[in-house]
Motif scaffolding. Structure first.
Motif, PDB file in Angstrom:
ATOM      1  N   ASP A 151      35.760  40.853  27.903  1.00 48.28           N
ATOM      2  CA  ASP A 151      35.821  39.427  28.256  1.00 48.28           C
ATOM      3  C   ASP A 151      36.676  38.691  27.226  1.00 48.28           C
ATOM      4  O   ASP A 151      36.215  37.783  26.531  1.00 48.28           O
ATOM      5  N   LYS A 204      36.859  34.992  27.564  1.00 48.49           N
ATOM      6  CA  LYS A 204      35.524  34.380  27.674  1.00 48.49           C
ATOM      7  C   LYS A 204      35.287  33.728  29.028  1.00 48.49           C
ATOM      8  O   LYS A 204      34.556  32.732  29.127  1.00 48.49           O
ATOM      9  N   ASN A 264      33.673  35.283  31.629  1.00 55.65           N
ATOM     10  CA  ASN A 264      32.297  35.597  31.996  1.00 55.65           C
ATOM     11  C   ASN A 264      31.301  34.855  31.123  1.00 55.65           C
ATOM     12  O   ASN A 264      30.237  34.451  31.593  1.00 55.65           O
TER      13      ASN A 264
END
Length: 412
Positions: A31, A34, A36
């Motif tokens: 991720d 970022k 998620n």
């Protein structure tokens, strides 16, 4: 393990213990921007309003806690993103045989899927087709493809806005410092061409011809869905489409990626004479030297949302055609005016000219931006309308209610 707060429902269908909780699966190593993490923050808040407490676990790093949660009767269900976590398996009673950990421990998994399930980057979820996994797709076409892969439990759901990231009221456009923002990945389309090897068989030649034919049509026409066009081309050529076939997945991946990158390249060149701020995932200054573009370094999704909150217009060259994209909904949430590529979901839910604007060609977009810069479009009214509609219709609470409703009605 850490004990979560209780889950409390009004008129609950099932009885739960005072220590019941759910687990949100994340993977920080994949991720990078970022995305998620941002979705997770919104869902934690939304589910908490329904009495559901979530324990977030990195399923690679927190393996011991994850194993305990799987065995814990108080753990009611799991949530993950884009199939990451759905691939977890466990040793069965038969030597050498692995089975789904969720199926073994009878734990439902709600999987919020944004990306194309037959794209090569989604290979990890190909075998996660059991009833235990409830695939919640934010794109209608992608949901259909998942069913063709054999998934037994698929549902189309709305995506979400990001009220935790952007509290109200948002900043008025008059005091925002960025006139036009274009957040987009700008990979050179040639990278996709380079993936093709020299043809050594008739099949290789046929697939390359399909690639050339579909991209020749789709790159120039933004209303053409390259995924649908690929299936049409295979149908006309009497070619069986089996998404379990790596060659078919490679063809689909190559077409989708090439069309996306080539369209974006043409778009940026068409508006390069305008004061557009580009946020890209790589340094592209050499490709657009001599333009009026302002290039900003790559940033995380939360940082990008903050940048949208300081922008008057956000351009959204969406790769989806029958579903949602997080950048458009983030731009609406941030109170910016959205100019987007053709998209069935946005054009169905937002009023053209009142809530947002859709451009049909790169040249059309350049013309719309000229009008906006000349003061011929009331950007503040459009931005306010778009933000209001987005927050009302696509609140995280709506998705949270869908998850809770589905869980409450599952057989024990």
């Amino acid at each position: 393990m850490t004990r979560a707060a209780p889950i409390i429902f009004e008129s609950a269908v099932r009885s739960v213990s005072a220590d019941a909780y759910a687990v949100l699966l994340i993977r920080n190593d994949i991720d990078r921007h970022k995305h998620n993490e941002t979705f997770a923050r919104e869902l934690v808040k939304a589910l908490s309003t329904l009495g559901v407490r979530l324990l977030s676990l990195d399923y690679v790093r927190d393996i011991r806690q994850l194993s305990e949660a799987m065995r814990d009767d108080n753990c009611q269900f799991f949530v993950c993103f884009n199939g990451f976590g759905s691939e977890l398996v466990h040793a069965s009673g038969t030597p050498g045989k692995l089975v789904s950990a969720f199926e073994l421990w009878r734990k439902p998994l709600f999987d919020l899927m944004h990306d194309c399930p037959v794209h090569e980057t989604m290979q990890h979820q190909f075998k996660s087709v059991g009833q235990f996994r409830k695939a919640l797709f934010t794109d209608y076409s992608y949901a259909h493809l998942s069913r063709m892969l054999g998934a037994r439990s698929v549902q189309t759901v709305p995506s979400i806005t990001f009220p935790e990231a952007v509290p109200v009221p948002t900043k008025p456009l008059a005091i925002r410092s960025i006139e036009i923002l274009l957040p987009v990945g700008l990979c050179d389309p040639q990278v996709v061409i380079d993936r093709f090897r020299a043809p050594v068989s008739y099949r290789d030649r046929l697939f390359r011809e399909l690639f050339d034919s579909v991209t020749a049509i789709a790159v120039d026409d933004l209303t053409v869905d390259p995924l649908t066009q690929t299936l049409i081309a295979c149908q006309e050529g009497n070619i069986a489409v089996n998404f379990q076939d790596p060659d078919i997945r490679f063809l689909v991946t190559a077409i989708l990626d090439y069309v996306k990158f080539a369209r974006r390249d043409r778009l940026v060149r068409a508006i390069s004479r305008l004061p557009v701020t580009v946020v890209s995932d790589r340094d592209v200054s050499h490709r657009f030297a001599g333009s009026k573009l302002r290039l900003m370094k790559d940033r995380s999704f939360p940082e990008l949302i903050d940048t949208m909150g300081d922008s008057k217009i956000v351009l959204c060259p969406l790769p989806h055609y029958t579903g949602f994209h997080e950048r458009a909904l983030a731009a609406f949430t941030a109170g910016a005016t959205v100019f987007a590529a053709p998209n069935e979901v946005l054009e169905t839910n937002f009023w053209q000219g009142r809530d947002m604007l859709t451009y049909r060609t790169p040249e059309h977009l350049a013309s719309l931006l000229d009008s906006a810069l000349a003061g011929q479009i009331d950007l503040q009214e459009m931005a306010s309308n778009g933000e209001r509609v987005a927050r009302e219709r696509f609140s995280p609470d709506r998705l949270a209610r869908i998850v809770v409703s589905q869980w409450k009605n599952m057989p024990r």
